[in-house]
Design a protein around this motif. Sequence first.
Motif, short mmCIF file in Angstrom:
data_model
loop_
_atom_site.label_atom_id
_atom_site.label_comp_id
_atom_site.label_asym_id
_atom_site.label_seq_id
_atom_site.Cartn_x
_atom_site.Cartn_y
_atom_site.Cartn_z
N LYS A 161 0.81 -1.21 0.00
CA LYS A 161 0.00 0.00 0.00
C LYS A 161 0.84 1.27 0.00
O LYS A 161 0.50 2.27 -0.67
N THR A 162 1.97 1.24 0.71
CA THR A 162 2.74 2.47 0.93
C THR A 162 4.08 2.50 0.20
O THR A 162 4.36 3.42 -0.56
N TYR A 163 4.88 1.46 0.42
CA TYR A 163 6.29 1.56 0.01
C TYR A 163 6.53 1.15 -1.45
O TYR A 163 7.31 1.79 -2.16
N LEU A 164 5.90 0.07 -1.91
CA LEU A 164 6.16 -0.39 -3.26
C LEU A 164 5.67 0.61 -4.31
O LEU A 164 6.12 0.60 -5.46
N LYS A 165 4.75 1.47 -3.92
CA LYS A 165 4.21 2.48 -4.85
C LYS A 165 4.92 3.83 -4.73
O LYS A 165 4.59 4.77 -5.45
N ASP A 166 5.88 3.91 -3.82
CA ASP A 166 6.57 5.17 -3.56
C ASP A 166 7.75 5.30 -4.52
O ASP A 166 8.72 4.54 -4.44
N SER A 167 7.69 6.26 -5.40
CA SER A 167 8.73 6.43 -6.43
C SER A 167 10.06 6.89 -5.87
O SER A 167 11.08 6.85 -6.57
N SER A 168 10.09 7.30 -4.61
CA SER A 168 11.37 7.73 -4.01
C SER A 168 12.25 6.53 -3.64
O SER A 168 13.42 6.72 -3.30
N TYR A 169 11.67 5.31 -3.71
CA TYR A 169 12.43 4.10 -3.41
C TYR A 169 12.88 3.43 -4.70
O TYR A 169 12.16 3.45 -5.71
N LYS A 170 14.05 2.82 -4.65
CA LYS A 170 14.53 1.98 -5.73
C LYS A 170 14.54 0.53 -5.24
O LYS A 170 14.58 0.27 -4.03
N SER A 171 14.50 -0.40 -6.17
CA SER A 171 14.46 -1.81 -5.79
C SER A 171 15.68 -2.57 -6.30
O SER A 171 16.30 -2.18 -7.30
N TYR A 172 15.99 -3.64 -5.60
CA TYR A 172 17.13 -4.49 -5.96
C TYR A 172 16.81 -5.90 -5.49
O TYR A 172 16.19 -6.10 -4.43
N TYR A 173 17.23 -6.89 -6.29
CA TYR A 173 17.05 -8.28 -5.88
C TYR A 173 18.41 -8.94 -5.74
O TYR A 173 19.22 -8.96 -6.67
N ASP A 174 18.67 -9.46 -4.55
CA ASP A 174 19.92 -10.16 -4.26
C ASP A 174 19.74 -11.63 -4.62
O ASP A 174 19.17 -12.40 -3.84
N SER A 175 20.19 -12.04 -5.77
CA SER A 175 20.00 -13.42 -6.23
C SER A 175 20.83 -14.41 -5.43
O SER A 175 20.52 -15.60 -5.39
N THR A 176 21.89 -13.95 -4.77
CA THR A 176 22.73 -14.85 -3.97
C THR A 176 22.01 -15.31 -2.73
O THR A 176 22.00 -16.50 -2.39
#
Length: 551
Positions: free
Chosen positions: A471-486
């Motif tokens: 509801k709050t964070y995933l829609k916030d454009s001020s955040y960037k995302s990263y996936y740690d595959s390890t």
Amino acid sequence: MNRYIKLMIISLIAFISFILIGCDEEKPPVVNTTPPEMIEIYTGGGNKMTYYYGDEIQLAIDIDPYDASYDVIWKSSDPNIARVDENGLVRIVGSGEFTITATSKYDSEVFDSWTKNAYDNRGDLVNINEAKAYLDYLFPDGYRVNGVIELPSSYASTTITWTSSNNQVFSTTGLYTRQAEDVTVTLTAKISFGRTVETWSKEIVVGNINDVTMKNLIPGKIVMMYAYHGMHQYTAYELQYIDIINHAFALINKTTYKVDLTDIERTASDITRAHSYGVRVCMSIGGWGADGFSQSCASEETRAIFIASIIEAVQKYGYDGVDLDWEYPTSRSAGIAATTKDKANFTALCRELRAALDEVNPKLLLTAAVASGTSYYDVKNVDQYLNYWNLMTYDFSSKSSGSTVRYDEGLSDTTSSVNAYISAGATARKIIVGITFRATKFTVASLGSKYGVGQKATSNRVDIDYKDLVKTYLKDSSYKSYYDSTDAMAILYTPNPVDGEYIVITYENASSLQAKADLIKEKKIGGIMAWDLSMDSTNNEILKMVVSAVK
């Protein structure tokens, strides 16, 4: 004989016949016109104060003296409320107070009156009949119950109260005790609206302990969920794809050594709905900071009391098993009582509880929510009594400011935990790996090379329910995302500092859950469980990712 004599004889015979016939004529009845000195009205059908529309009441009289005339004239004070016929039959046709008078036909000074209230309840009956129709819909002829059902306390503005012909089998709160064979119980509802009360009753069949068809528990594909305090209303999707729900938490009375279902009793009716989908519901006992295990398991006598209370609850509510959440034997870290004997006593509890469950039904489950490490348990011995080890492979990160930020449920820590249990003697297919339906939020002074992971936390960890993450964070454009595959974890981070600090949020996503599913397949373990269902979004977004990965 001459004609004259013959005529005389015929005339004589005719005269005699006339006399005889005249003697057989009825005399007019004698009418008793003596008025009585007293008249008293009575009814043999009870003496209610209020009668209802359509009621018919037959009135009669006593007189004194008894040999006076019983002839009376019946009269109603208001025929729009109550009508009376010449024989004293009263019919209620309206509302209000009315008086029926019986007056001697031969003396208007001698009479008696009968005053009552009338109530036109046709409007009430409309609502009551709606409620009856609703109950017929809920409980059709031949209705069969295999678990707790919710008996409605109202419908269409009516008030409904219940009685049961056998409270030991099925109580008026909808609770039931499993029997070895089917039992027929009569439920009776008293339905009230306005000033009218009607009853409704129905025979129901309380099914026996084996009369529930459950989903097959397929190793490697089991999806188990904890539901905390029943705060979550199960969706059709959840019940379609979840195999086991652990109903959390029952507690323990440290004085009586008995299980206490105060916190979850109010939602036990969910068991019936889960059963309709073939979902097993286990009673989860304990939880973090729940005291009483050490005390209730300290001796064979106290364990017997504890186990007897568990079995009683399982039978009463229709649970499909028990989940033990003792956090943790021999440890006082949660502020609970503990002794060095707890480890052995936990083994004894599992052994004796398994035997008690088998006496009720060998298909009942016994599971345990256990720490990621094995040191608290005699794993090899306990394994023979448990259906599943529910590994709490989360909370690997510290909650304290100044600690190093790490993944709360990273793949490497989860893998190490699974390997440790298998090495200690746990059957692989009994192992269920744990995740959470939450994210963990940290603040750091620098992002470093892994977007905050591995840095020092500048404040205490904050847990975020997955529904709030969406509801709050995933829609916030001020955040960037990263996936740690390890280490198979997702990260949200602020690329720019906020008030001089960076925000770092770690969480599960579709890729990380697929990595957990790959681990389940590789290790040939049982499946996955999550804490807890109420943290998911309204659309079951993270559960759908779990199901997609595991199923």
